[in-house]
Write a protein that holds these residues in place. Structure first.
Motif, short mmCIF file in Angstrom:
data_model
loop_
_atom_site.label_atom_id
_atom_site.label_comp_id
_atom_site.label_asym_id
_atom_site.label_seq_id
_atom_site.Cartn_x
_atom_site.Cartn_y
_atom_site.Cartn_z
N GLN A 193 0.46 -1.32 -0.04
CA GLN A 193 0.02 -0.09 -0.30
C GLN A 193 0.84 1.69 0.15
N PRO A 194 0.76 2.51 -0.73
CA PRO A 194 1.37 3.89 -0.60
C PRO A 194 1.27 4.41 1.25
N PRO A 195 1.82 5.57 1.19
CA PRO A 195 2.11 5.95 2.45
C PRO A 195 0.85 6.69 2.11
N VAL A 196 -0.16 6.57 4.10
CA VAL A 196 -0.70 7.81 4.20
C VAL A 196 -0.88 9.09 4.41
N VAL A 197 0.88 8.88 4.82
CA VAL A 197 1.30 10.45 5.44
C VAL A 197 2.60 9.63 4.87
N GLN A 198 3.67 10.97 4.43
CA GLN A 198 4.37 11.03 4.30
C GLN A 198 5.61 12.55 4.12
N ALA A 199 6.62 12.61 3.98
CA ALA A 199 7.72 13.67 4.18
C ALA A 199 8.86 12.87 2.99
N ASP A 200 9.05 13.95 2.56
CA ASP A 200 9.70 14.01 1.89
C ASP A 200 10.81 15.25 1.26
N VAL A 201 11.64 14.95 2.11
CA VAL A 201 13.33 15.81 2.54
C VAL A 201 14.00 15.30 2.50
N ARG A 202 15.40 16.35 2.24
CA ARG A 202 16.81 16.02 2.33
C ARG A 202 17.59 15.90 3.48
N PRO A 203 17.96 14.79 4.21
CA PRO A 203 17.98 15.34 5.50
C PRO A 203 19.44 16.14 5.33
N GLY A 204 18.98 16.97 6.86
CA GLY A 204 19.93 17.69 7.86
C GLY A 204 19.72 18.98 7.10
N GLY A 205 18.18 18.86 6.96
CA GLY A 205 17.49 20.48 6.60
C GLY A 205 18.49 20.62 4.68
N GLY A 206 18.50 19.69 3.74
CA GLY A 206 19.24 19.57 2.69
C GLY A 206 20.84 19.80 2.62
N ALA A 207 21.20 19.90 3.97
CA ALA A 207 22.77 20.36 4.56
C ALA A 207 23.81 18.99 3.92
N TYR A 208 22.60 17.81 3.77
CA TYR A 208 23.64 16.66 4.57
C TYR A 208 23.41 15.63 2.94
N PRO A 209 23.12 15.45 2.20
CA PRO A 209 22.69 14.67 0.90
C PRO A 209 22.97 12.99 0.81
N PRO A 210 22.19 12.47 1.25
CA PRO A 210 23.10 10.61 1.23
C PRO A 210 24.18 10.51 -0.01
N ALA A 211 24.61 10.77 -1.39
CA ALA A 211 25.25 11.05 -2.10
C ALA A 211 26.61 11.62 -1.80
N ASN A 212 26.64 12.61 -0.11
CA ASN A 212 27.64 13.04 0.09
C ASN A 212 27.93 12.11 1.06
N TRP A 213 27.39 11.30 2.04
CA TRP A 213 27.22 10.75 3.05
C TRP A 213 29.57 9.92 2.64
N GLY A 214 28.89 8.60 2.21
CA GLY A 214 31.08 8.14 1.47
C GLY A 214 30.58 6.52 2.57
N ALA A 215 31.90 6.69 2.64
CA ALA A 215 31.69 4.79 4.13
C ALA A 215 32.79 5.36 4.25
N PRO A 216 32.84 5.13 5.78
CA PRO A 216 31.55 4.61 6.14
C PRO A 216 30.97 5.88 6.82
N VAL A 217 29.34 5.70 7.29
CA VAL A 217 29.02 6.60 7.45
C VAL A 217 28.71 7.12 8.93
#
Length: 83
Positions: A1-25
């Motif tokens: 089922q699709p979510p009944v409520v969701q938030a689509d936001v970038r982590p850290g208010g946009g300051a910490y996108p997953p593509a910049n996390w690297g490894a290990p996080v």
């Protein structure tokens, strides 16, 4: 089922996108607020997931604690009861 409520936001208010996390996080926490006012009374499963904002490809978790489940690449956090 699709979510009944969701938030689509970038982590850290946009300051910490997953593509910049690297490894290990390093451990990272963030907070999101969902408006549950429109939900009917009932029990709802809370899940969290990450996806690429351009392709919408879901980032699958690579490690999951035994107490947590995975549904469609999302981590099952728990359940809430709306009264």
């Amino acid at each position: 089922q699709p979510p009944v409520v969701q938030a689509d936001v970038r982590p850290g208010g946009g300051a910490y996108p997953p593509a910049n996390w690297g490894a290990p996080v390093a451990r990272f926490t963030d907070e999101f607020v969902l408006d549950l006012a429109a939900l009917e009374t009932g029990t709802y499963t809370v899940m969290v997931g990450l996806y690429a904002p351009v392709t919408f490809e879901r980032y699958a978790p690579d490690r999951v604690r035994a107490s947590m489940g995975v549904a469609d690449g999302r981590l099952v956090v728990g359940q809430i009861i709306v009264k």
